[in-house]
Every structure is written in C-alpha cells, then in structure tokens.
Write an enzyme that holds these catalytic residues in place. Structure first.
Site, PDB file in Angstrom:
ATOM      1  N   ARG A  72       0.858  -1.181   0.000  1.00 12.36           N
ATOM      2  CA  ARG A  72       0.000   0.000   0.000  1.00 12.36           C
ATOM      3  C   ARG A  72       0.897   1.234   0.000  1.00 12.36           C
ATOM      4  O   ARG A  72       2.111   1.145   0.143  1.00 12.36           O
ATOM      5  CB  ARG A  72      -1.021   0.011   1.161  1.00 12.36           C
ATOM      6  CG  ARG A  72      -0.610  -0.632   2.426  1.00 12.36           C
ATOM      7  CD  ARG A  72       0.142   0.164   3.468  1.00 12.36           C
ATOM      8  NE  ARG A  72      -0.040   1.568   3.475  1.00 12.36           N
ATOM      9  CZ  ARG A  72       0.953   2.428   3.608  1.00 12.36           C
ATOM     10  NH1 ARG A  72       2.210   2.014   3.730  1.00 12.36           N
ATOM     11  NH2 ARG A  72       0.741   3.719   3.611  1.00 12.36           N
ATOM     12  N   ALA A  90       0.789   5.089  -2.300  1.00  8.29           N
ATOM     13  CA  ALA A  90       0.583   5.343  -3.723  1.00  8.29           C
ATOM     14  C   ALA A  90       1.743   4.866  -4.618  1.00  8.29           C
ATOM     15  O   ALA A  90       1.518   4.107  -5.580  1.00  8.29           O
ATOM     16  CB  ALA A  90       0.293   6.824  -3.926  1.00  8.29           C
ATOM     17  N   ARG A 129      -7.699  -0.564  -6.711  1.00  5.99           N
ATOM     18  CA  ARG A 129      -7.960   0.588  -5.827  1.00  5.99           C
ATOM     19  C   ARG A 129      -8.116   1.831  -6.712  1.00  5.99           C
ATOM     20  O   ARG A 129      -7.384   1.985  -7.691  1.00  5.99           O
ATOM     21  CB  ARG A 129      -6.815   0.803  -4.817  1.00  5.99           C
ATOM     22  CG  ARG A 129      -6.660  -0.345  -3.832  1.00  5.99           C
ATOM     23  CD  ARG A 129      -5.708   0.008  -2.702  1.00  5.99           C
ATOM     24  NE  ARG A 129      -6.323   0.903  -1.720  1.00  5.99           N
ATOM     25  CZ  ARG A 129      -5.647   1.472  -0.728  1.00  5.99           C
ATOM     26  NH1 ARG A 129      -4.348   1.266  -0.582  1.00  5.99           N
ATOM     27  NH2 ARG A 129      -6.266   2.256   0.139  1.00  5.99           N
ATOM     28  N   GLN A 188      -2.166   2.607   9.999  1.00  2.79           N
ATOM     29  CA  GLN A 188      -0.890   2.664   9.269  1.00  2.79           C
ATOM     30  C   GLN A 188       0.154   3.467  10.051  1.00  2.79           C
ATOM     31  O   GLN A 188       1.352   3.187   9.971  1.00  2.79           O
ATOM     32  CB  GLN A 188      -1.088   3.299   7.882  1.00  2.79           C
ATOM     33  CG  GLN A 188      -1.816   2.427   6.885  1.00  2.79           C
ATOM     34  CD  GLN A 188      -3.301   2.677   6.886  1.00  2.79           C
ATOM     35  OE1 GLN A 188      -3.894   3.076   7.882  1.00  2.79           O
ATOM     36  NE2 GLN A 188      -3.946   2.433   5.757  1.00  2.79           N
ATOM     37  N   ASP A 192      -1.980  10.787  -2.300  1.00  2.00           N
ATOM     38  CA  ASP A 192      -2.337   9.720  -3.244  1.00  2.00           C
ATOM     39  C   ASP A 192      -2.669  10.259  -4.629  1.00  2.00           C
ATOM     40  O   ASP A 192      -2.567   9.549  -5.623  1.00  2.00           O
ATOM     41  CB  ASP A 192      -3.506   8.900  -2.712  1.00  2.00           C
ATOM     42  CG  ASP A 192      -3.037   8.004  -1.582  1.00  2.00           C
ATOM     43  OD1 ASP A 192      -2.890   8.510  -0.453  1.00  2.00           O
ATOM     44  OD2 ASP A 192      -2.762   6.823  -1.852  1.00  2.00           O
ATOM     45  N   ASN A 209      -5.309  12.368   0.377  1.00  2.00           N
ATOM     46  CA  ASN A 209      -4.435  11.512   1.189  1.00  2.00           C
ATOM     47  C   ASN A 209      -5.318  10.765   2.191  1.00  2.00           C
ATOM     48  O   ASN A 209      -6.540  10.957   2.230  1.00  2.00           O
ATOM     49  CB  ASN A 209      -3.358  12.357   1.894  1.00  2.00           C
ATOM     50  CG  ASN A 209      -2.255  11.497   2.500  1.00  2.00           C
ATOM     51  OD1 ASN A 209      -1.691  10.640   1.807  1.00  2.00           O
ATOM     52  ND2 ASN A 209      -1.936  11.692   3.762  1.00  2.00           N
ATOM     53  N   LYS A 210      -4.698   9.928   2.970  1.00  2.00           N
ATOM     54  CA  LYS A 210      -5.421   9.089   3.932  1.00  2.00           C
ATOM     55  C   LYS A 210      -6.450   9.889   4.732  1.00  2.00           C
ATOM     56  O   LYS A 210      -6.178  11.009   5.167  1.00  2.00           O
ATOM     57  CB  LYS A 210      -4.387   8.441   4.857  1.00  2.00           C
ATOM     58  CG  LYS A 210      -4.931   7.592   5.984  1.00  2.00           C
ATOM     59  CD  LYS A 210      -5.873   6.501   5.511  1.00  2.00           C
ATOM     60  CE  LYS A 210      -5.292   5.613   4.424  1.00  2.00           C
ATOM     61  NZ  LYS A 210      -6.317   4.799   3.729  1.00  2.00           N
TER      62      LYS A 210
HETATM   63  O1  MRU Z   1      -4.639   3.233   2.207  1.00  2.00           O
HETATM   64  P1  MRU Z   1      -3.156   3.428   2.116  1.00  2.00           P
HETATM   65  O2  MRU Z   1      -2.417   2.891   3.292  1.00  2.00           O
HETATM   66  O3  MRU Z   1      -2.593   2.946   0.793  1.00  2.00           O
HETATM   67  O4  MRU Z   1      -2.980   5.024   2.143  1.00  2.00           O
HETATM   68  C1  MRU Z   1      -1.690   5.535   1.961  1.00  2.00           C
HETATM   69  C2  MRU Z   1      -1.599   6.989   2.118  1.00  2.00           C
HETATM   70  O5  MRU Z   1      -2.588   7.687   2.261  1.00  2.00           O
HETATM   71  C3  MRU Z   1      -0.232   7.588   1.992  1.00  2.00           C
HETATM   72  O6  MRU Z   1      -0.110   8.725   2.796  1.00  2.00           O
HETATM   73  C4  MRU Z   1       0.000   7.982   0.528  1.00  2.00           C
HETATM   74  O7  MRU Z   1      -0.203   6.893  -0.312  1.00  2.00           O
HETATM   75  C5  MRU Z   1       1.343   8.534   0.310  1.00  2.00           C
HETATM   76  S1  MRU Z   1       2.558   7.254   0.224  1.00  2.00           S
HETATM   77  C6  MRU Z   1       4.075   7.871  -0.084  1.00  2.00           C
END
Ligand code: MRU
Length: 357
Positions: free
Chosen positions: A54, A56, A97, A205, A246, A256-257
């Site tokens: 996981r 991006a 995704r 995470q 993302d 982002n998350k």
């Molecule tokens: O659902 P996830 O764990 O894939 O979400 C990841 C994020 O939101 C990260 O902050 C984002 O992908 C940046 S990764 C360098």
C-alpha cells in the site's frame, strides 16, 4: 516465506522474465516481518486490494510488476493475443484501488512501452522490455524519494517537533518514502527532530507502520491517537506537519489518507505550516480540482471489527471513506523531486510538474 532484515525491501522482483514479485505483507507488521511471493496477477491484485502492499508509489510499482507476471503465460501466443492480454490485465489491476493515481500512471506507462514495440519486436523481447520498464519505474521511485527528502529537509530546523499522518515512508514507496524521507534526510543532515505519528484509524498505518519505520531508523517518535493531534499542537510541540498524497489535482488539492484534511485544518488553526511531499507521478493534471478525485470506500468491517474484535453493534451504519481531500489553500508547499512548489498555485504546479506528469 519469512526473512528478517534491518532494512527490508518493500518489494523486490526476483529472477528474470520468468521471475516473481516478493513483497512485505504490511498487514502483518509490526509484529511479523513476512513476505508474500506473487506468481500470478490475481495475487498482485489481492495484495493491493487488501493493503498487503500500500501507499501510492508502492502500488504503482507492484502493478507494473503484476503486468510482467500476467504476460508470462502469454509467452507462446500471437502478438494480438499478447496485446489483448495486456489490455485485460491492465484493466484488471486498475480495478484494485481507485484513488492513488500512481497505479494508473504506472499501468499507462507499461502499456505505452509495449505499444511502442508493436510490430517491431518479438514477444520475448516485448516481455523483456516490459520487465525493464517495471524495473525503471521502481528505480526512478527510489531516486524521486531521495530528492524529495533533500528538498524537504531544507524546510525543517534542528530541534523541531513534526507531525505526520498515515504512512508515507519506505513501505509506501520503493524505498525511503516521501513525507518520512523528509524526516530521514533532515536527520541524516544532523537535525534532531521529534516526530508525532498519528495512529491513523481505522487501519492504523501510523501506529503499525510509521512508528515502526521511524524506530528502525533511530528517529525519535511518539505515537498519538488521531484525536490527540489538536492537543499536541496547542501545547506547542509541533512546528511543522508533513504528509504524503495519493493524488494531487492541477490546482494543488491533495487526496491523502482519511484524516489528513482534519490535520491540515488543525495546523492552520495553530499557524503551523502544512507540507505535502509527493513525486510527480502523484500529480493528476487532468483533474481541475480535488472534487474530481475518486475516493475509495472501504468495508464497514474495518471500522466495526478492526483487527479481529467487534467494537460496534451488529448492523450499525458505517461510512468509511479511505481518503479525503485537503484544499490547496491549506497547503504551504508541495515537496516534489523537482523542487518545492510554493505558493501552491495552478501556475506553479504546471511549471514544475507539467512537462510529463
Ligand atoms: O490506504 P493506504 O495505506 O494505501 O494510504 C496511503 C496513504 O494515504 C499515503 O499517505 C500515501 O499513499 C502517500 S505514500 C508515499
């Protein structure tokens, strides 16, 4: 497979054209460092969907290798069959995704690589070139992360407290990370930082991955519940916030998350600079604003039955978006491998990442 190592690779291609993808099963961290070996494209799809891999950039790299795996079985067919299979698997992997644009960027790049060879090369040459392209995507991601770290480290000062949300570290990229790269590079240049890591509900995470990565690299880290962010800011413990992204729209709105938008609002309320660190592969200049970014909705059970224990009444309604969008006006600067974009305007973004993002 189970391997222990001090600096584990998020993912690695093992072997030549007939090889396979080995990736850390991030759902098992921090208690187990376990690897999944993907030898078919369904395994790669499932690993992305279920967040074994996981973040991006890491999703993009994994999908590129997934294409290579899928075409192994198309070895002896005709060219038309190989291209039909390529269409099929890129569509399939793209369905894993929806939010991180790096996934679609990497799949497009693999398709363009193959198209350029159509009618010009043998099927085995095409498969070799596709593996080279996937390896290039991985190698470039490593370099971009290092550059992001170098640019971002300049923005932080010795002794600062910094806050991050989710995991934008080495685990979310081929190596080193984006937001965490900024902290790693600052620490390597002798700046002492204290990082506050939001735990990041519902899948943790921040707790499971970010605090683990920072500990592994010897960086001072304090884990906080998401709801503690306002308090640590009010207490004056945080002088900067850095997160990943993302997908970033042409106007600088950044997905982002889930929870990142709230952190950006808190930072604005406390007059703390909020930075987003991301490679050019995370920009989607085809979208005018963040309103157009597709937001992944995930299973209600992530909220009601997190990590194996029921924590909400059976049948309760749940809303579980995996991402939110932080408007550009709340972002002090975007930290990319091509430099720092400040102020965050459509024009500056086009100048810095417009050429081939
Ligand atoms: O659902 P996830 O764990 O894939 O979400 C990841 C994020 O939101 C990260 O902050 C984002 O992908 C940046 S990764 C360098």
């Amino acid at each position: 497979m189970k391997r222990e190592s001090q600096s584990p690779a998020t993912l690695a291609w093992v072997g030549g054209v007939e090889g396979h993808l080995s990736l850390i099963d991030q759902t098992r961290l921090p208690t187990e460092l376990t690897y999944v070996d993907c030898r078919d494209v369904e395994c790669v799809w499932e690993a992305i969907r279920s967040l074994r891999v996981r973040g991006a950039p890491a999703i993009g790299v994994a999908a590129a290798y997934g294409v290579c795996i899928a075409l192994q079985s198309a070895a002896d067919g005709e060219e038309a069959a190989l291209f039909a299979r390529l269409d099929e698997v890129t569509t399939y992997l793209a369905s894993s995704r929806p939010t991180a644009v790096n996934l679609f960027w990497a799949l497009d790049r693999m398709k363009r690589c193959a198209e350029a060879l159509r009618g010009e090369a043998s099927l085995s040459e095409i498969r070799q070139k596709l593996l080279d392209e996937a390896r290039a995507i991985e190698a470039e991601d490593r370099q971009m992360c290092r550059a992001i770290g170098r640019y971002g480290a300049e923005l932080l000062a010795d002794g600062q407290g910094v806050l991050t949300h989710c995991n934008a570290g080495g685990l979310a990229t081929a190596d080193y990370g984006t937001a965490l790269a900024v902290f790693f590079a600052a620490a390597e240049s002798g700046k002492r930082l204290h990082v506050y890591a939001d735990e990041t509900r519902p899948l943790l995470q921040g707790a499971r991955l970010t605090s683990w990565e920072l500990q592994q690299r010897g960086i001072d880290v304090t884990l906080i519940c998401d709801s503690v962010a306002a308090q640590v800011m009010r207490e004056g413990r945080v002088q900067a916030v850095v997160t990943g992204a993302d997908r970033i729209a042409a106007n600088g709105d950044a997905a982002n998350k889930i929870g990142t938008y709230g952190v950006a609002l808190l930072a604005a309320a406390h007059d703390i600079p909020f930075y987003v660190a991301a490679p050019s592969s995370t920009f989607d200049l085809s979208l005018a604003s963040g309103d157009q970014i597709p937001i992944e909705q995930r299973d209600a059970r992530e909220v009601t039955h997190g990590f194996g224990r029921q924590t909400a009444p059976e049948g309760v309604q749940v809303y579980n978006p995996a991402f939110d969008v932080t408007p550009a006006r709340l972002i002090k600067a975007l930290i990319t491998e091509r430099g720092v974009i400040e102020p965050v305007t459509r024009e500056r973004i086009a100048e810095v990442v417009g050429a081939d993002a």
